[in-house]
Write an enzyme that holds these catalytic residues in place. Structure first.
Site, short mmCIF file in Angstrom:
data_model
loop_
_atom_site.label_atom_id
_atom_site.label_comp_id
_atom_site.label_asym_id
_atom_site.label_seq_id
_atom_site.Cartn_x
_atom_site.Cartn_y
_atom_site.Cartn_z
N TYR A 23 4.49 -22.37 38.37
CA TYR A 23 3.99 -22.78 39.78
C TYR A 23 3.63 -24.55 39.60
CZ TYR A 23 3.41 -18.67 41.93
OH TYR A 23 3.84 -17.47 42.72
N GLU A 70 -5.43 3.25 20.24
CA GLU A 70 -4.73 3.09 21.40
C GLU A 70 -5.64 3.19 22.69
OE1 GLU A 70 -1.28 5.75 21.78
OE2 GLU A 70 -1.21 5.43 24.03
N ASP A 108 -1.98 7.86 20.41
CA ASP A 108 -1.86 9.21 20.75
C ASP A 108 -0.42 9.70 20.00
OD1 ASP A 108 -3.67 9.60 22.64
OD2 ASP A 108 -2.30 8.72 24.44
#
Lengths: 362, 362
Positions: free
Chosen positions: A99, A194, A246
């Site tokens: 930008y 996690e 996991d």
């Protein structure tokens, strides 16, 4: 990985422009050589266990009409970043830079963000430092909790020291955290987790004391800022790093990106990866051993396992290959919170110490 | 919204079980009345500007074979939460609770997480308090930076005070932060910001000093923990709240959820929503006025605008309705970082003060 001095960074950014000026002065057509980041220049380095870039370079020459604009834009970006480094306290994101380019006029502004992102990565490759060092910052993400004292300048320029136990839920890992000086560290290891739920369990069961550890909440895939902080704790303070995810191929790969980086950022992996980090679990074997509540692997999970088995980062690690095979056999996945079936304390009192012992034997 | 005393929470949880025991003792078929959370009992309350639940209740009776299991499960969950409240320092997530239920045996364990989530929401509705108060916590998310001192017990039970300027990138808003006692607050307002990039810009331009504000990084849609903290700052410390988002219907709706909650959590909106909060922008008018770099609205954006126009939360606010109309006319959206085209300082030096003046006039 002590940080490169800001003066050196500034000088390297300046050199990009100086070379062009010298060439022009001596009536040569100005050009810049940029390490190639395309697939055919990305190689696996068995020593660092990372994808790295090879020796091929590409040339951006003012003599090529298609190169003129990106060449000029690179000089403008390097100059803008040099100003940020000089200002010392200011940083911007890649999105912000895109930008900002609007104020550079029609000829220099970026039409799409991938154009400016590409130039940022080129500059990383040219000067051999990650963009954090020239103040183009990634998004914050993750949190840290433990006996770690960091030193940094706050936005007003005041030198501050904070201890990462002086917090209710953790200190957010953003641009100042990931780059802060490590003033004091009484912990003996880093445990990166996690999910937020398990991170909270570890905090509340006082795992930071029990394992003398710094706890890191990854909140899923580790952000770049988090990977930087983990690497710096590992290299500067020699802390071993353990990753607890996991129990599925996606969790394992979260660990792998911390250990070995990603193919996409081959030009900068060595600055972000922690090759000695170890994946604790939940392994496929754990799912069997601890009889965890599990879900069937989906087709997309199976496909992922097949991909990982071919990946050189996994091929060099017998244990990981073995776990991938077990997943294919049992066709099940389990979350780390599944260990809660044994009560709130079990994961910190029983599971983790057993796993740690197993890992430290190897 | 001072927090309800833990003893009261404990008593209310106990009462769920006591009622059943009393009924059984007097040879009645035990049942529990639960406020209905279905669509036909959700009404818009123009006073609080929230969706709330009406007077309808449903009955879970041990005389109905299909109700026996969920009734027993509710008692077990209430009992488990009572233990958490008694233990004082421990919390679990909804996901964690689902896994913990495995240790309750075949007859009580949940087969799917929606079953346990549903019971948690029933208990919220019965006791009229959000689940944070009985230690079933949402995920952390967002960060806070500013002159705010919070008091809480750390995981070891030690009473601590932290100031939210003693941080490099912000304090993570998790279970202890969102519920902490507000010990001291020298700020005069809260500014909640959608993107991490703009939050960093505000920090680095010292917006917290300039506006005497607490800066909150929403990181997109505000988490429940963040909404709780914002509401508590607004109610206890009477701080006005300003929300600064991207300039599209999704950004506006991020603000709306902070102001009025969501239809899904009608039973608990009054505990989470901040009806007096104000949306600063980026408005559709701002996109025109500041000539911001914009993208075309997609079909899905247009569809969203049409939905919002029918929503009672928007219908009662002329300014918001007007902005929705302008979006439909200009068919453009812009991100908050688009303001960087005017330089790094502009958003804090010019844009925000102008908007604040405009809002404070109204």
């Amino acid at each position: 990985m002590e940080k490169t001095d800001k003066k050196v960074i500034k000088k390297r950014l300046e050199e990009i422009g100086k070379e062009i000026v010298e060439q022009a002065k001596s009536k040569k057509v100005p050009y810049i050589r940029v390490p190639s980041r395309t697939t055919n220049n990305i190689v696996f380095d068995p020593k660092s266990l990372c994808y790295v870039i090879g020796d091929k370079t590409i040339t951006r020459s003012a003599g090529n009409i298609r190169h003129v604009k990106p060449l000029a834009q690179m000089l403008k970006v390097a100059s803008f970043c040099k100003e940020l480094v000089e200002e010392e306290l200011k940083h911007e994101t890649k999105r912000g830079l895109y930008y900002i380019s609007e104020s550079w006029g029609e000829k220099l502004k970026f039409d799409e963000q991938p154009e400016s992102d590409n130039i940022i990565e080129d500059i990383e490759a040219i000067i051999g430092e990650p963009r954090e060092d020239f103040h183009i910052i990634p998004n914050p993400g993750g949190a840290v909790y433990g006996d770690l004292t960091l030193k940094f300048k706050n936005p007003s320029g005041k030198m501050m020291k904070i201890n990462c136990l002086q917090t209710a839920d953790g200190q957010t890992i953003g641009p100042r955290m990931s780059e802060a000086e490590i003033a004091e560290c009484n912990a003996k290891r880093v445990i990166a987790i996690e999910t937020s739920g398990m991170y909270n369990r570890f905090m509340e069961e006082n795992a930071h004391k029990k394992f003398n550890a710094i706890l890191v909440n990854l909140e899923g895939q580790a952000t770049r800022a988090t990977r930087r902080l983990i690497k710096r704790l590992n290299e500067i303070k020699k802390l071993p790093v353990y990753i607890f995810t996991d129990g599925d191929p996606w969790g394992l790969h979260i660990a792998m990106v911390i250990m070995a980086g990603s193919a996409k950022s081959a030009h900068i992996n060595k600055m972000l990866a922690t090759p000695s980090a170890k994946w604790i679990g939940v392994t496929a074997s754990d799912i069997k051993k601890y009889k965890l509540r599990s879900d069937k692997l989906k087709d997309v999970d199976i496909k992922r396992i097949k991909e990982l088995k071919k990946d050189p980062r996994y091929k060099s690690d017998k244990r990981l290959l073995e776990e991938l095979k077990i997943w294919e056999e049992i066709k099940k996945k389990a979350e780390q919170q599944a260990l809660l079936k044994y009560g709130l304390r079990y994961v910190v009192d029983e599971y983790f110490p057993a796993k740690l012992k197993e890992m430290e034997k190897k």
